[in-house]
Design a protein around this motif. Sequence first.
Motif, PDB file in Angstrom:
ATOM      1  N   SER A 172      32.014  24.338  14.197  1.00 13.31           N
ATOM      2  CA  SER A 172      32.103  25.800  14.067  1.00 13.31           C
ATOM      3  C   SER A 172      30.761  26.488  14.321  1.00 13.31           C
ATOM      4  O   SER A 172      30.727  27.615  14.826  1.00 13.31           O
ATOM      5  CB  SER A 172      32.637  26.188  12.685  1.00 13.31           C
ATOM      6  OG  SER A 172      31.734  25.823  11.661  1.00 13.31           O
ATOM      7  N   ILE A 173      29.664  25.828  14.016  1.00 14.51           N
ATOM      8  CA  ILE A 173      28.351  26.429  14.267  1.00 14.51           C
ATOM      9  C   ILE A 173      27.897  26.158  15.703  1.00 14.51           C
ATOM     10  O   ILE A 173      27.429  27.055  16.395  1.00 14.51           O
ATOM     11  CB  ILE A 173      27.307  25.919  13.262  1.00 14.51           C
ATOM     12  CG1 ILE A 173      27.659  26.404  11.848  1.00 14.51           C
ATOM     13  CG2 ILE A 173      25.901  26.388  13.652  1.00 14.51           C
ATOM     14  CD1 ILE A 173      26.736  25.903  10.752  1.00 14.51           C
ATOM     15  N   ARG A 174      28.057  24.907  16.166  1.00 15.68           N
ATOM     16  CA  ARG A 174      27.587  24.555  17.513  1.00 15.68           C
ATOM     17  C   ARG A 174      28.246  25.420  18.584  1.00 15.68           C
ATOM     18  O   ARG A 174      27.640  25.743  19.605  1.00 15.68           O
ATOM     19  CB  ARG A 174      27.886  23.088  17.808  1.00 15.68           C
ATOM     20  CG  ARG A 174      27.340  22.598  19.148  1.00 15.68           C
ATOM     21  CD  ARG A 174      25.928  22.053  19.010  1.00 15.68           C
ATOM     22  NE  ARG A 174      25.959  20.828  18.253  1.00 15.68           N
ATOM     23  CZ  ARG A 174      24.908  20.282  17.659  1.00 15.68           C
ATOM     24  NH1 ARG A 174      23.749  20.891  17.720  1.00 15.68           N
ATOM     25  NH2 ARG A 174      25.006  19.157  16.981  1.00 15.68           N
ATOM     26  N   LYS A 175      29.469  25.828  18.354  1.00 14.12           N
ATOM     27  CA  LYS A 175      30.193  26.638  19.336  1.00 14.12           C
ATOM     28  C   LYS A 175      29.426  27.926  19.651  1.00 14.12           C
ATOM     29  O   LYS A 175      29.525  28.458  20.761  1.00 14.12           O
ATOM     30  CB  LYS A 175      31.582  26.972  18.791  1.00 14.12           C
ATOM     31  CG  LYS A 175      32.522  27.618  19.781  1.00 14.12           C
ATOM     32  CD  LYS A 175      33.885  27.858  19.148  1.00 14.12           C
ATOM     33  CE  LYS A 175      34.628  26.577  18.889  1.00 14.12           C
ATOM     34  NZ  LYS A 175      36.029  26.816  18.433  1.00 14.12           N
ATOM     35  N   TRP A 176      28.645  28.417  18.672  1.00 19.34           N
ATOM     36  CA  TRP A 176      27.928  29.684  18.831  1.00 19.34           C
ATOM     37  C   TRP A 176      26.423  29.523  18.733  1.00 19.34           C
ATOM     38  O   TRP A 176      25.685  30.506  18.715  1.00 19.34           O
ATOM     39  CB  TRP A 176      28.393  30.671  17.743  1.00 19.34           C
ATOM     40  CG  TRP A 176      29.874  30.834  17.688  1.00 19.34           C
ATOM     41  CD1 TRP A 176      30.749  30.244  16.813  1.00 19.34           C
ATOM     42  CD2 TRP A 176      30.689  31.618  18.568  1.00 19.34           C
ATOM     43  NE1 TRP A 176      32.044  30.619  17.089  1.00 19.34           N
ATOM     44  CE2 TRP A 176      32.040  31.467  18.163  1.00 19.34           C
ATOM     45  CE3 TRP A 176      30.399  32.460  19.653  1.00 19.34           C
ATOM     46  CZ2 TRP A 176      33.092  32.109  18.806  1.00 19.34           C
ATOM     47  CZ3 TRP A 176      31.447  33.098  20.302  1.00 19.34           C
ATOM     48  CH2 TRP A 176      32.774  32.912  19.866  1.00 19.34           C
ATOM     49  N   ARG A 177      25.938  28.280  18.720  1.00 22.52           N
ATOM     50  CA  ARG A 177      24.539  28.004  18.350  1.00 22.52           C
ATOM     51  C   ARG A 177      23.520  28.665  19.266  1.00 22.52           C
ATOM     52  O   ARG A 177      22.418  29.022  18.825  1.00 22.52           O
ATOM     53  CB  ARG A 177      24.302  26.488  18.323  1.00 22.52           C
ATOM     54  CG  ARG A 177      22.983  26.077  17.653  1.00 22.52           C
ATOM     55  CD  ARG A 177      23.012  26.429  16.186  1.00 22.52           C
ATOM     56  NE  ARG A 177      21.820  25.998  15.472  1.00 22.52           N
ATOM     57  CZ  ARG A 177      20.715  26.725  15.326  1.00 22.52           C
ATOM     58  NH1 ARG A 177      20.648  27.931  15.842  1.00 22.52           N
ATOM     59  NH2 ARG A 177      19.682  26.254  14.654  1.00 22.52           N
ATOM     60  N   GLN A 178      23.852  28.870  20.521  1.00 22.28           N
ATOM     61  CA  GLN A 178      22.911  29.482  21.446  1.00 22.28           C
ATOM     62  C   GLN A 178      22.506  30.884  20.989  1.00 22.28           C
ATOM     63  O   GLN A 178      21.390  31.344  21.275  1.00 22.28           O
ATOM     64  CB  GLN A 178      23.510  29.554  22.856  1.00 22.28           C
ATOM     65  CG  GLN A 178      22.544  30.065  23.911  1.00 22.28           C
ATOM     66  CD  GLN A 178      23.146  30.046  25.292  1.00 22.28           C
ATOM     67  OE1 GLN A 178      24.325  29.777  25.471  1.00 22.28           O
ATOM     68  NE2 GLN A 178      22.332  30.318  26.301  1.00 22.28           N
TER      69      GLN A 178
END
Length: 232
Positions: free
Chosen positions: A103-109
């Motif tokens: 859930s975090i990596r999907k938006w980490r950028q």
Amino acid sequence: MAVIQSNQKIAIVDDEAELAEATGWEVEDAGYEPFLVVKGHFTNVNDLASVILENTQGAICDNRLTNSGLANFSGAELVATLYDRKFPSLLISQFVEIDTSFSIRKWRQKIPVLLSRDKANASSITKGIEACQQELGGHLPITRKPSRTIVRIAKVDQASNEPVVDAFVIGWNPHKAVRFPASLIPETIRSDALIKGVRLFAHVNIGADNADDLYFDKFELAPEPDDDDGLT
């Protein structure tokens, strides 16, 4: 871009009121005024972003917002939405090790600063806000700058009913697998990419110190390995 000054308001978005209040105390110690967002039900991330933008100059968002029905989306998605509006926001979580890979990596950028809740104190909040403002102003630290590198697929699995990928990021650490959502890979190449041993090019912040900080962007299929190309 919003620039936060002392005594201005920081939104604290959390579906657990007691945790929001505890974060509020740290925000006060850092010299800001907390603005708690703990009630309501938001089905559209832009609606909650608008509330924050209209009332505050910065935000601290918990990642898990769905447990008590505050939102239908994650705090990570909310921070990414605010990032697009050039609005400084921090993401905090009690479940960093669990949520990072999906859930975090999907938006980490678009999440400049991720804090474990036990480290979200007045000092780290102040430094985090400064880091956000620097990045939104175009000044990325080396740990956040993307570089084109090889990503080698090791395994495709399932998490939260969606496919995830375990892969080796050659330019970061060729011996340590990193997990990320398969949805980050463009649909046009996904069927060819989600195979053990396949190599992809991707833009990754290979200067990151920890796997939790890695983000992935601009995937493309890489050519078959050549023993002389230095990319195997």
